[in-house]
Scaffold this motif. Structure first.
Motif, PDB file in Angstrom:
ATOM      1  N   CYS A 134      10.664   0.722  56.023  1.00  0.00           N
ATOM      2  CA  CYS A 134       9.657   0.329  56.060  1.00  0.00           C
ATOM      3  C   CYS A 134       8.481   1.525  55.753  1.00  0.00           C
ATOM      4  N   GLU A 149      -0.622  -1.491  50.934  1.00  0.00           N
ATOM      5  CA  GLU A 149       0.420  -2.581  50.689  1.00  0.00           C
ATOM      6  C   GLU A 149       0.438  -3.468  52.047  1.00  0.00           C
ATOM      7  N   ASP A 158       8.143   1.981  52.291  1.00  0.00           N
ATOM      8  CA  ASP A 158       7.263   1.053  51.587  1.00  0.00           C
ATOM      9  C   ASP A 158       5.678   1.104  51.815  1.00  0.00           C
ATOM     10  N   PHE A 159       5.532   1.388  53.320  1.00  0.00           N
ATOM     11  CA  PHE A 159       4.453   1.173  53.759  1.00  0.00           C
ATOM     12  C   PHE A 159       3.919   2.360  54.463  1.00  0.00           C
ATOM     13  N   TYR A 179      -1.361  -4.567  53.837  1.00  0.00           N
ATOM     14  CA  TYR A 179      -2.468  -5.821  53.768  1.00  0.00           C
ATOM     15  C   TYR A 179      -2.305  -6.685  52.399  1.00  0.00           C
ATOM     16  N   SER A 180      -2.142  -5.898  51.656  1.00  0.00           N
ATOM     17  CA  SER A 180      -1.977  -6.692  50.211  1.00  0.00           C
ATOM     18  C   SER A 180      -0.524  -7.350  50.071  1.00  0.00           C
ATOM     19  N   ASN A 181       0.320  -6.800  50.616  1.00  0.00           N
ATOM     20  CA  ASN A 181       1.770  -7.563  50.787  1.00  0.00           C
ATOM     21  C   ASN A 181       2.302  -7.713  52.074  1.00  0.00           C
ATOM     22  N   SER A 182       1.473  -8.660  52.851  1.00  0.00           N
ATOM     23  CA  SER A 182       1.524  -8.728  54.307  1.00  0.00           C
ATOM     24  C   SER A 182       2.707  -9.309  54.478  1.00  0.00           C
ATOM     25  N   ALA A 183       3.370 -10.614  53.665  1.00  0.00           N
ATOM     26  CA  ALA A 183       4.592 -11.065  53.768  1.00  0.00           C
ATOM     27  C   ALA A 183       5.632 -10.089  53.638  1.00  0.00           C
ATOM     28  N   LYS A 184       5.728  -9.249  53.026  1.00  0.00           N
ATOM     29  CA  LYS A 184       6.866  -8.280  53.150  1.00  0.00           C
ATOM     30  C   LYS A 184       6.613  -7.161  54.224  1.00  0.00           C
TER      31      LYS A 184
END
Lengths: 154, 229
Positions: free
Chosen positions: A147, A99, A150-151, A101-106
């Motif tokens: 963080c 995520e 989530d990551f 890289y797939s949700n880099s904004a977050k």
């Protein structure tokens, strides 16, 4: 010095400069990047840990150590992020989730929040206000945790 | 028919079992809340963990020193008994038990095991931020990280067991018309007369023994966490 000699020197100089520029642009190996960000995170935890223990009353409060550790952590908080290059995506020895890289904004928002909160802690530590340090520390703990949840894989 | 049976009130759960049960639920709710909140709440998560460990230890000891239906000997049945009971569950006429039925007994053991695992791994866990269990200093960071993983994964096992437990309670309520929730509050079940008569006089629990066992559980957890020696 004749023209030919200075031309040759200029060529060598230009070549060297180009070489240095090329080196800087060359990709850092993924394992080095992973090592870099893990090292930065390890050091942040290393310096934040005692501040947490002091805030929680487990060890005596030492304003000088808090100020030093918080300023170290503030500088370190800027260092993990350029280690999260896409080249590390398939690297095995990391708990980083895809995520990132797939949700880099977050992910970027989370990294900004972490730097903001550690900045607040460092500011509070500089002011010497123990209550402000305590409050700021709560924010740091939460941003770390958010963080990680989530990551980062368990 | 069940309606023809004469139902009488019988004491199933002694007070320590009931207090243990509801206190545990409150504490587990608090543990999930404090873990999700993070930050300064992690300190309270540790305290909550010690309380859960104390309760688990108390319940294990109470399984040997408690009243009749609190004892493991009363409700731990062999696998064949559990299987027979499981098959009979399809019909509403399946057997009644004052204490735990054979499947419920296994559920109690499973939940206690999962809870104990959760509390013990928590003692050795770390959150990679600023909190670690009181025994994490005794082991390597790598092992502590593995304990942390186990602590996280076992939460899902615990949650699955809890869901199964609640589903079973509602099955009893809806299909067998047994109100187990009320029984866990009052300690009293209403069961067919012959079931009660067949079980004989139950052994009552002594509140003094309960107090001593509770004090022992507290002392054990205190020594484990503080390690004064």
């Amino acid at each position: 010095m004749n023209i030919g000699k200075s031309m040759m020197l200029a060529t060598v100089g230009f070549g060297l400069a180009a070489g240095i520029a090329y080196e800087a642009a060359a990709q850092v190996k993924p394992e080095v990047l992973v090592k870099q960000r893990k090292a930065a995170m390890t050091l942040i935890a290393k310096y934040i840990g005692p501040v947490g223990a002091m805030v929680q009353g487990k060890i005596p409060y030492d304003a000088a150590v808090v100020a030093r550790n918080a300023s170290f952590a503030e500088a370190l908080s800027k260092m993990p992020w350029d280690g999260f290059e896409t080249s590390t995506q398939n690297f095995k020895e990391t708990r980083a989730k895809p995520e990132i890289y797939s949700n880099s904004a977050k992910f970027n928002a989370a990294s900004d929040s972490m730097q903001t909160e550690i900045g607040k802690l460092a500011a509070a530590a500089r002011s010497g206000d123990q209550n402000a340090v305590k409050a700021a520390f709560g924010g740091v703990g939460k941003t770390c945790k958010a963080c990680h949840d989530d990551f980062r894989n368990d | 028919m069940t309606t023809e049976q004469k139902m009488i009130a019988v004491r199933a759960w002694d007070a320590p079992v009931r207090v243990f049960h509801w206190l545990l639920i409150l504490l587990l709710g608090f543990q999930v809340y404090s873990a999700k909140t993070g930050g300064q709440a992690m300190l309270w998560h540790l305290y909550g963990g010690y309380a859960v460990l104390t309760l688990i230890l108390f319940r294990l000891l109470w399984g040997f020193a408690g009243g009749t239906h609190a004892r493991f000997a009363d409700f731990v049945a062999g696998p064949s008994a559990a299987w027979r009971f499981a098959k009979s569950l399809i019909s509403p006429r399946s057997a009644y038990f004052i204490g735990h039925n054979p499947l419920g007994g296994w559920m109690v053991l499973a939940m206690l095991a999962s809870l104990a695992l959760q509390a013990i791994t928590g003692l050795f866990a770390n959150d990679d931020i600023a909190t670690e269990g009181p025994l994490a200093v005794l082991i390597s960071k790598k092992l502590s990280d593995q304990m942390t993983s186990l602590h996280h994964w076992n939460l899902w096992i615990l949650a699955a067991l809890a869901v199964l437990h609640v589903v079973a309670v509602f099955y009893h309520r809806l299909v067998k018309k047994e109100d187990l929730i009320q029984a866990m509050f009052t300690g009293v079940k209403r069961l067919p007369e012959e079931v009660v008569a067949a079980s004989g006089t139950p052994r009552k629990a002594s509140p003094w023994v309960a107090l001593v066992v509770f004090a022992a559980a507290n002392a054990a957890v205190f020594l484990l966490v503080k390690r004064p020696f």
